[in-house]
Write a protein that holds these residues in place. Structure first.
Motif, short mmCIF file in Angstrom:
data_model
loop_
_atom_site.label_atom_id
_atom_site.label_comp_id
_atom_site.label_asym_id
_atom_site.label_seq_id
_atom_site.Cartn_x
_atom_site.Cartn_y
_atom_site.Cartn_z
N LEU A 14 3.44 6.15 -5.08
CA LEU A 14 4.20 5.27 -4.19
C LEU A 14 3.48 3.94 -4.03
N ASP A 15 4.22 2.85 -4.22
CA ASP A 15 3.73 1.47 -4.14
C ASP A 15 2.72 1.11 -5.21
N ARG A 16 2.56 1.97 -6.20
CA ARG A 16 1.70 1.65 -7.33
C ARG A 16 2.51 1.37 -8.59
N TYR A 103 20.11 9.58 7.88
CA TYR A 103 18.98 8.68 8.16
C TYR A 103 17.77 9.46 8.65
N GLU A 104 17.98 10.40 9.56
CA GLU A 104 16.86 11.18 10.09
C GLU A 104 16.23 12.05 9.00
N ASP A 105 17.07 12.61 8.12
CA ASP A 105 16.54 13.43 7.03
C ASP A 105 15.70 12.59 6.08
N LEU A 106 16.20 11.40 5.72
CA LEU A 106 15.44 10.54 4.82
C LEU A 106 14.13 10.08 5.46
N LYS A 107 14.19 9.74 6.72
CA LYS A 107 12.98 9.31 7.42
C LYS A 107 11.93 10.42 7.41
N SER A 108 12.37 11.64 7.66
CA SER A 108 11.45 12.78 7.70
C SER A 108 10.84 13.05 6.33
N GLU A 109 11.67 13.05 5.29
CA GLU A 109 11.17 13.41 3.97
C GLU A 109 10.29 12.31 3.37
N VAL A 110 10.68 11.05 3.54
CA VAL A 110 9.84 9.97 3.02
C VAL A 110 8.51 9.92 3.79
N GLY A 111 8.56 10.12 5.11
CA GLY A 111 7.33 10.18 5.89
C GLY A 111 6.39 11.27 5.41
N ALA A 112 6.95 12.43 5.08
CA ALA A 112 6.12 13.54 4.58
C ALA A 112 5.51 13.18 3.22
N LEU A 113 6.27 12.49 2.36
CA LEU A 113 5.73 12.08 1.06
C LEU A 113 4.59 11.08 1.23
N LEU A 114 4.72 10.17 2.18
CA LEU A 114 3.66 9.19 2.42
C LEU A 114 2.37 9.89 2.86
N ARG A 115 2.52 10.85 3.72
CA ARG A 115 1.33 11.59 4.18
C ARG A 115 0.74 12.42 3.04
N ASP A 205 20.45 10.25 -9.75
CA ASP A 205 19.16 9.62 -10.00
C ASP A 205 18.69 8.84 -8.78
N ALA A 206 17.39 8.83 -8.59
CA ALA A 206 16.75 8.02 -7.55
C ALA A 206 15.59 7.27 -8.19
N LEU A 207 15.23 6.13 -7.61
CA LEU A 207 14.18 5.29 -8.16
C LEU A 207 13.35 4.71 -7.04
N HIS A 208 12.03 4.83 -7.17
CA HIS A 208 11.14 4.16 -6.24
C HIS A 208 10.84 2.76 -6.75
N ILE A 209 11.16 1.74 -5.94
CA ILE A 209 10.85 0.34 -6.24
C ILE A 209 9.72 -0.07 -5.30
N PRO A 210 8.54 -0.39 -5.82
CA PRO A 210 7.40 -0.69 -4.94
C PRO A 210 7.62 -1.96 -4.11
N GLU A 236 -0.41 0.47 4.70
CA GLU A 236 -0.93 -0.51 3.76
C GLU A 236 0.00 -1.71 3.61
N THR A 237 1.32 -1.46 3.45
CA THR A 237 2.22 -2.60 3.26
C THR A 237 2.32 -3.45 4.52
N LEU A 238 2.16 -2.85 5.71
CA LEU A 238 2.12 -3.66 6.92
C LEU A 238 0.91 -4.59 6.91
N ARG A 239 -0.25 -4.08 6.43
CA ARG A 239 -1.43 -4.95 6.32
C ARG A 239 -1.18 -6.07 5.33
N TRP A 240 -0.59 -5.72 4.19
CA TRP A 240 -0.27 -6.75 3.19
C TRP A 240 0.67 -7.81 3.79
N THR A 241 1.68 -7.35 4.51
CA THR A 241 2.64 -8.29 5.10
C THR A 241 1.96 -9.25 6.06
#
Length: 297
Positions: A14-16, A103-115, A205-210, A236-241
């Motif tokens: 993610l983000d790489r 929205y809640e499902d996506l938020k939960s699953e993406v949050g888990a992937l980030l962790r 299909d799904a795609l991660h765009i960094p 990290e992206t908040l720091r970059w921003t």
């Protein structure tokens, strides 16, 4: 068990780098053309932007709904989307009950992937966008202030993704200005295409765009395209921003001295220091602005 994504995602990427995977939302009733016809007219009008079906990668995507209107109302645009050469973008549809659970499902699953990937303690600023477009329409070249998971629901497309933090593609000062909430500008040049990684995209299909990776989309000719984007920030992206916002503001004051801040993304420690100093740059800017106004008076 995942409701949104297939198992085995490479969370460490993610983000790489961009990568394609599979989602599980094809049968979600809110994402059918019938469901969208019912729910979208109930959203606030300022959430929905629609235009002619775009064909030029150099069009300013952020202003397309202003400068390239299709002359139709929203309901007529949806009903004739297959033949009217139109493009619809919907921001933050999750306020409608039809999208709230998704929205809640996506938020939960993406949050888990980030962790899982060690990218962030939590998800920040999660947002949904919907895109509905006529056959052969394009999404012009642009970059976003967020990381993105793009999911294809109906139709096909080709998505071209470009490396982030590359000043040949997005000049450093342009990126910093946009991250500080200044207006976007068209950046497309044909020679940029040599940098693109291109993904053929079909339903499921799904795609991660960094984060801040430039990209454009060309829809297929055979059907209407419906896609869903889930945007988010990480620690990290908040720091970059914030570091880019610092650079944009600080650059004004040190340029007369022949100096220029180093680009963001090269040093995690320096980026973190700049992010912490953003309030200082903001304060200096306010003081300088006040001094100019007093001098003018």
């Amino acid at each position: 068990m995942s409701k949104c994504f297939a198992d085995g995602l490479p969370a460490g990427q993610l983000d790489r780098a961009p990568f394609k995977f599979q989602h599980q939302l094809l049968q979600h009733p809110a994402l059918s053309i019938e469901g969208l016809s019912e729910s979208l007219p109930q959203l606030p009008a300022d959430r929905i932007m629609y235009s002619k079906g775009l064909s030029d990668l150099a069009i300013n995507f952020d202003r397309a709904h202003i400068e390239h209107g299709n002359g139709l109302g929203l309901r007529e645009t949806i009903e004739t989307i297959r033949t009217s050469s139109s493009y619809i973008a919907v921001r933050d549809p999750e306020d409608h009950p039809a999208f709230r659970g998704l929205y809640e499902d996506l938020k939960s699953e993406v949050g888990a992937l980030l962790r899982e990937g060690g990218k962030s303690r939590t998800i920040h600023q999660p947002r949904m966008w919907l895109f509905i477009a006529s056959p052969d329409a394009v999404t012009p070249f642009h970059f976003d202030r967020y990381s993105n998971v793009l999911m294809q629901i109906r139709g096909s497309k080709q998505v071209a993704v470009f490396p982030n933090f590359n000043p040949e593609i997005v000049p450093t000062e342009v990126c910093e200005s946009y991250m500080d909430r200044k207006d976007s500008q068209s950046l497309w040049r044909e020679e940029l295409d040599r940098h693109a990684v291109k993904f053929d995209f079909s339903p499921g299909d799904a795609l991660h765009i960094p984060y801040i990776a430039g990209h454009y989309v060309k829809n297929g000719a055979e059907d209407v395209s419906i896609s869903l984007s889930f945007f988010f920030q990480t620690d990290e992206t908040l720091r970059w921003t914030d570091a880019m916002r610092f650079n944009h503001r600080w650059r004004k004051w040190i340029r007369p001295l022949g100096l220029s801040p180093s680009p963001v993304g090269g040093s995690a420690a320096l980026d973190a220091a700049k992010a912490r100093m953003l309030p200082l740059a903001t304060g200096v800017g306010r003081l300088m602005g006040r001094a100019r106004r007093l001098a003018a008076a």
